[in-house]
Design a protein around this motif. Sequence first.
Motif, PDB file in Angstrom:
ATOM      1  N   ASN A  95       0.661  -1.130   0.035  1.00 19.95           N
ATOM      2  CA  ASN A  95       0.093   0.024  -0.239  1.00 19.95           C
ATOM      3  C   ASN A  95       0.795   1.319   0.005  1.00 19.95           C
ATOM      4  N   ASN A  96       2.299   1.301   0.068  1.00 23.49           N
ATOM      5  CA  ASN A  96       2.967   2.337  -0.250  1.00 23.49           C
ATOM      6  C   ASN A  96       2.977   2.952  -1.306  1.00 23.49           C
ATOM      7  N   ASP A  97       3.169   4.317  -1.293  1.00 16.87           N
ATOM      8  CA  ASP A  97       2.979   5.068  -2.536  1.00 16.87           C
ATOM      9  C   ASP A  97       4.300   5.055  -3.246  1.00 16.87           C
ATOM     10  N   PRO A 122       8.256  -5.020  -3.329  1.00 16.20           N
ATOM     11  CA  PRO A 122       7.032  -4.810  -2.609  1.00 16.20           C
ATOM     12  C   PRO A 122       6.873  -6.064  -1.269  1.00 16.20           C
ATOM     13  N   GLY A 123       6.444  -5.916  -0.393  1.00 14.05           N
ATOM     14  CA  GLY A 123       6.116  -6.933   0.324  1.00 14.05           C
ATOM     15  C   GLY A 123       6.524  -6.474   1.940  1.00 14.05           C
ATOM     16  N   SER A 124       6.286  -7.463   2.864  1.00 16.12           N
ATOM     17  CA  SER A 124       6.618  -7.258   4.338  1.00 16.12           C
ATOM     18  C   SER A 124       7.987  -7.836   4.355  1.00 16.12           C
ATOM     19  N   PHE A 125       8.795  -7.079   5.247  1.00 18.84           N
ATOM     20  CA  PHE A 125      10.074  -7.175   5.528  1.00 18.84           C
ATOM     21  C   PHE A 125      10.010  -8.615   6.665  1.00 18.84           C
ATOM     22  N   TYR A 126       8.792  -8.631   7.084  1.00 19.44           N
ATOM     23  CA  TYR A 126       8.758  -9.985   7.975  1.00 19.44           C
ATOM     24  C   TYR A 126       8.486 -11.155   7.188  1.00 19.44           C
ATOM     25  N   GLU A 127       8.833 -11.133   5.539  1.00 21.68           N
ATOM     26  CA  GLU A 127       8.763 -12.253   4.865  1.00 21.68           C
ATOM     27  C   GLU A 127      10.112 -12.383   3.886  1.00 21.68           C
ATOM     28  N   SER A 140      17.759   0.300   6.641  1.00 21.97           N
ATOM     29  CA  SER A 140      16.643   0.439   6.979  1.00 21.97           C
ATOM     30  C   SER A 140      16.285   1.656   7.910  1.00 21.97           C
ATOM     31  N   SER A 141      15.657   2.733   7.924  1.00 20.82           N
ATOM     32  CA  SER A 141      15.553   3.733   8.789  1.00 20.82           C
ATOM     33  C   SER A 141      14.044   3.786   9.010  1.00 20.82           C
ATOM     34  N   SER A 142      13.814   4.099  10.583  1.00 21.55           N
ATOM     35  CA  SER A 142      12.776   4.583  10.923  1.00 21.55           C
ATOM     36  C   SER A 142      11.255   3.583  10.656  1.00 21.55           C
ATOM     37  N   HIS A 145      10.240  -0.349  13.891  1.00 19.47           N
ATOM     38  CA  HIS A 145       9.508  -0.482  15.140  1.00 19.47           C
ATOM     39  C   HIS A 145       8.052  -0.790  14.826  1.00 19.47           C
ATOM     40  N   TRP A 146       7.736  -0.811  13.528  1.00 22.11           N
ATOM     41  CA  TRP A 146       6.358  -1.264  13.273  1.00 22.11           C
ATOM     42  C   TRP A 146       6.363  -2.885  13.389  1.00 22.11           C
ATOM     43  N   LEU A 147       5.357  -3.173  13.912  1.00 19.23           N
ATOM     44  CA  LEU A 147       5.444  -4.544  14.439  1.00 19.23           C
ATOM     45  C   LEU A 147       4.488  -5.145  12.869  1.00 19.23           C
TER      46      LEU A 147
HETATM   47  C1  SAM Z   1       8.333   6.436   8.838  1.00 21.07           C
HETATM   48  S1  SAM Z   1       8.348   5.487   7.409  1.00 21.07           S
HETATM   49  C2  SAM Z   1      10.218   5.749   7.225  1.00 21.07           C
HETATM   50  C3  SAM Z   1      10.251   5.897   5.706  1.00 21.07           C
HETATM   51  C4  SAM Z   1      11.934   5.981   5.698  1.00 21.07           C
HETATM   52  N1  SAM Z   1      12.741   4.907   5.670  1.00 21.07           N
HETATM   53  C5  SAM Z   1      12.228   7.336   5.987  1.00 21.07           C
HETATM   54  O1  SAM Z   1      13.299   6.776   6.947  1.00 21.07           O
HETATM   55  O2  SAM Z   1      11.851   8.373   6.014  1.00 21.07           O
HETATM   56  C6  SAM Z   1       8.204   3.719   7.805  1.00 21.07           C
HETATM   57  C7  SAM Z   1       7.645   2.807   6.690  1.00 21.07           C
HETATM   58  O3  SAM Z   1       7.833   1.236   7.201  1.00 21.07           O
HETATM   59  C8  SAM Z   1       7.091   0.738   6.282  1.00 21.07           C
HETATM   60  N2  SAM Z   1       6.802  -0.546   6.858  1.00 21.07           N
HETATM   61  C9  SAM Z   1       6.035  -0.634   8.173  1.00 21.07           C
HETATM   62  N3  SAM Z   1       6.172  -2.133   8.200  1.00 21.07           N
HETATM   63  C10 SAM Z   1       6.600  -2.801   7.043  1.00 21.07           C
HETATM   64  C11 SAM Z   1       6.849  -3.902   6.670  1.00 21.07           C
HETATM   65  N4  SAM Z   1       6.364  -5.082   7.688  1.00 21.07           N
HETATM   66  N5  SAM Z   1       7.479  -4.066   5.733  1.00 21.07           N
HETATM   67  C12 SAM Z   1       7.877  -3.268   4.634  1.00 21.07           C
HETATM   68  N6  SAM Z   1       7.800  -2.124   5.102  1.00 21.07           N
HETATM   69  C13 SAM Z   1       7.018  -1.640   6.361  1.00 21.07           C
HETATM   70  C14 SAM Z   1       5.791   1.700   6.178  1.00 21.07           C
HETATM   71  O4  SAM Z   1       4.728   1.627   5.210  1.00 21.07           O
HETATM   72  C15 SAM Z   1       6.466   3.079   5.866  1.00 21.07           C
HETATM   73  O5  SAM Z   1       6.530   3.318   4.571  1.00 21.07           O
END
Ligand code: SAM
Length: 349
Positions: A95-97, A122-127, A140-142, A145-147
């Motif tokens: 769903n990212n732009d 595209p995909g989850s980094f948990y896969e 990877s930045s910021s 912390h998304w679970l």
């Molecule tokens: C706050 S943004 C950080 C974007 C960029 N790395 C930065 O530092 O500005 C967090 C990004 O992590 C992505 N994200 C969260 N969970 C994810 C997952 N399981 N797999 C891939 N991306 C994920 C979100 O969709 C979002 O685009």
Amino acid sequence: MVHMNQGEGDTSYARNCGIQNAEQNRMKPLIEAAVVDLCTSTSLPRNMVITDLGCSSGSNALVLVSVAIEAIKSYCIQLQKNPPEMCVFLNDLPNNDFTMVIKNLVTLRQGNEPFVVTGVTPGSFYERLFTSGSLHLVCSSSSLHWLSKAPEVLTMNHIPAYNIDEHARREMLPMILEAYAQQFRNDFTHFLKLRAKELLSGGRMVISITGRHSDGFSSKLFHIWETIVQILSVMVLEGVIDKAKFDSFYMPMYGPSSEEFRDIIQEEGSFVIKEMLVRDFTSDADSALFAPKMFMCHMRAVFEPIIVQHFGEVMEEFTRTAERQWRVDGILMDQLGRLAWLCVSLTKA
Ligand SMILES: C[S@@+](CC[C@H](N)C(=O)[O-])C[C@H]1O[C@@H](n2cnc3c(N)ncnc32)[C@H](O)[C@@H]1O
């Protein structure tokens, strides 16, 4: 379902990512050092695969990979060698732009012809995202912390993550914190195992997440999402949002302490920690970014989709409530003072 505010409008992530960009700039020396290690540990590789996981949209999406490319090029210039071919992949959830990201990737490739080719994953980094032993450098930045999901022990048992009643909240805090900590431990351990399969031997990973300074339950705030949920709780008390709706709202996000972060990496065992930096959330960033109005723009860019998915169109009221709350002198900086950036540079063992 997670994504940041899309497009390039006033409330988009692309226009409101300065706090995260400041952290990307602080990661630069670690990425440069990782690149030099990669280039010197054996002979200079003939080709290199680099990825940024959770790249989002806007200019930040290309910052980390661009730092890596420039570091490789300047290393090769010093040694008067041709740079290796570089394959750059950007990842985020479906769903990212990706619209501008793709256009910017083409510009990056054209500016570095014939050495750089680009793509999105595209995909989850948990896969699993890449083939075994194919990656040289993961950044990877910021994002981590998304679970993968909110803790099921809370969602299945209808236990609110943030109780409106302060006494009940304090009583429940250890249990809530433990549920979130366990989810992070499981997710991050899984992430490390996946990346260990995808990186080649000696491959490097530089990641930064928001965590917190203090360990244990003494910390009143354990993630930035509590700042958001506090605003929503005021909106419940003012009758703007329904309490039952509020009680079923879970943010899939957790900020570990530095000790916790280190323990998980060491316990999982696939990586050696080369360097770890713990910095104040507000350090080395323009203080204007943390003025209530500006900070609200950043929070909105990140959290609006998840808030609107759950509560409907409440963002205008949310913004007004937040600015009113944060006008109380020092309250916002006090909350942010408990948060920290945790940045780690890892080598695959
Ligand atoms: C706050 S943004 C950080 C974007 C960029 N790395 C930065 O530092 O500005 C967090 C990004 O992590 C992505 N994200 C969260 N969970 C994810 C997952 N399981 N797999 C891939 N991306 C994920 C979100 O969709 C979002 O685009």
